[in-house]
Design an enzyme around this catalytic site. Structure first.
Site, short mmCIF file in Angstrom:
data_model
loop_
_atom_site.label_atom_id
_atom_site.label_comp_id
_atom_site.label_asym_id
_atom_site.label_seq_id
_atom_site.Cartn_x
_atom_site.Cartn_y
_atom_site.Cartn_z
N SER A 197 0.84 -1.19 0.00
CA SER A 197 0.00 0.00 0.00
C SER A 197 0.88 1.25 0.00
CB SER A 197 -0.95 -0.03 1.21
OG SER A 197 -1.96 0.95 1.07
N GLU A 236 -2.67 -2.62 -7.85
CA GLU A 236 -3.84 -2.82 -7.01
C GLU A 236 -4.22 -1.46 -6.44
OE1 GLU A 236 -4.11 -2.58 -3.42
OE2 GLU A 236 -2.10 -1.73 -3.29
N HIS A 249 -5.39 -5.19 -1.16
CA HIS A 249 -6.00 -5.01 0.16
C HIS A 249 -7.05 -6.08 0.41
CE1 HIS A 249 -4.06 -1.12 -0.43
NE2 HIS A 249 -4.21 -0.89 0.87
#
Length: 301
Positions: free
Chosen positions: A110, A204, A275
């Site tokens: 992330s 992502e 996630h």
């Protein structure tokens, strides 16, 4: 690319919070795994118990925490306890001189995407993988196990994803790069920007609007970043914000498909990274082979 040394039981590893603050108690499952199962000595950063508004301490504290672990040759890996936002703020404050003399694994995903890209520019492999805050979640066994395998020098079994109507078949080999799409956009034109030519790019994202995803993919295409990939792995785009009163008209996967149309490399959708509980460890900078066919996708190390 330089591969940091693999871990061995008894070695020291650091756990800190490079970005957002967290509840210290959420780390108990991770400490149990790292200390009792993997037999590692855990050095805890001051940032794990600190807070400054949304951050795990102010920029100076988080920089000091990470710098100490980068410089300590006895610490063989550094885990970011969580993502959120904040590692981008301290990146230019860090001195990697000692780290480059004694490379070590840095683990996270992330927000930590910017750190992985910065390390990739320096020629050091790192691990895009589940973070300690999430070790106690449901369904994360595979994610933790692939992280362990990558850290201790065991080759994971090939990663697989199911057949997808938007997949583009083919086979390609190249170094893995990527991470969170939003963060990949924010590094463009900075000292952390990476060359995508000949790379297997994985992407992502979470909690983005469809129009912002469209805008980011268009920017990648217009900047030439999508033209010369070896292959593309599309991970999970979760909790996408949809405006029911003004629908965009495409899903995230359809948006991505539109922007890579005209290129001929393999594209694999629904890949287990992002996630989600099944967020398999991706060694950034390591050469891998991607195969996409009627059965789905397969990534081999």
């Amino acid at each position: 690319m330089i591969q940091p040394p693999f871990l061995e039981p008894g070695q020291r590893v650091g756990v800190l919070a490079m970005a957002s603050r967290l509840d210290y108690e959420t780390l108990e499952p991770a400490f149990h795994i790292l200390r009792d199962q993997w037999q590692l000595e855990v050095v805890e950063g001051e940032s794990l118990r600190s807070s400054y508004f949304q951050f795990a301490g102010d920029d100076a504290l988080r920089t000091r925490d990470l710098q100490q672990m980068l410089d300590d040759p006895g610490i063989r890996a550094i885990f970011s306890a969580r993502g959120g936002y904040g590692s981008y703020r301290i990146l230019d404050r860090l001195d990697f001189t000692q780290f480059l003399k004694n490379p070590k694994w840095i683990i996270g995903f992330s927000d930590i995407t910017v750190v992985h890209c910065h390390l990739h520019r320096m020629g050091i492999q790192s691990l895009h993988a589940i973070m300690p805050k999430l070790f106690g979640g449901e369904g994360v066994t595979d994610s933790i196990e692939t992280l362990r395998q990558c850290l201790f020098g065991e080759s994971p079994a090939p990663y697989t994803s199911p057949s997808h109507v938007l997949n583009r078949p083919g086979m390609a080999t190249g170094p893995l790069v990527g991470g969170n799409l939003t963060l990949l956009m924010h590094i463009l034109g900075t000292p952390s920007d990476i060359n995508l030519t000949g790379k297997l790019l994985f992407i992502e994202d979470i909690d983005e609007t469809l129009f912002s995803t469209d805008r980011m993919m268009i920017q990648l295409r217009r900047s030439g970043r999508l033209a010369d990939l070896a292959g593309l792995l599309v991970g999970q785009f979760t909790d996408m914000r949809i405006n029911d009163s003004s629908p965009f008209g495409k899903t995230a996967n359809e948006i991505i498909t539109e922007q890579v149309a005209g290129y001929h490399y393999p594209v694999c959708f629904d890949f287990p990274v992002g996630h989600v509980a099944r967020n398999l460890a991706m060694p950034v900078g390591k050469t891998a082979e991607l195969v996409v066919n009627e059965e789905g996708g397969q990534l081999r190390f």
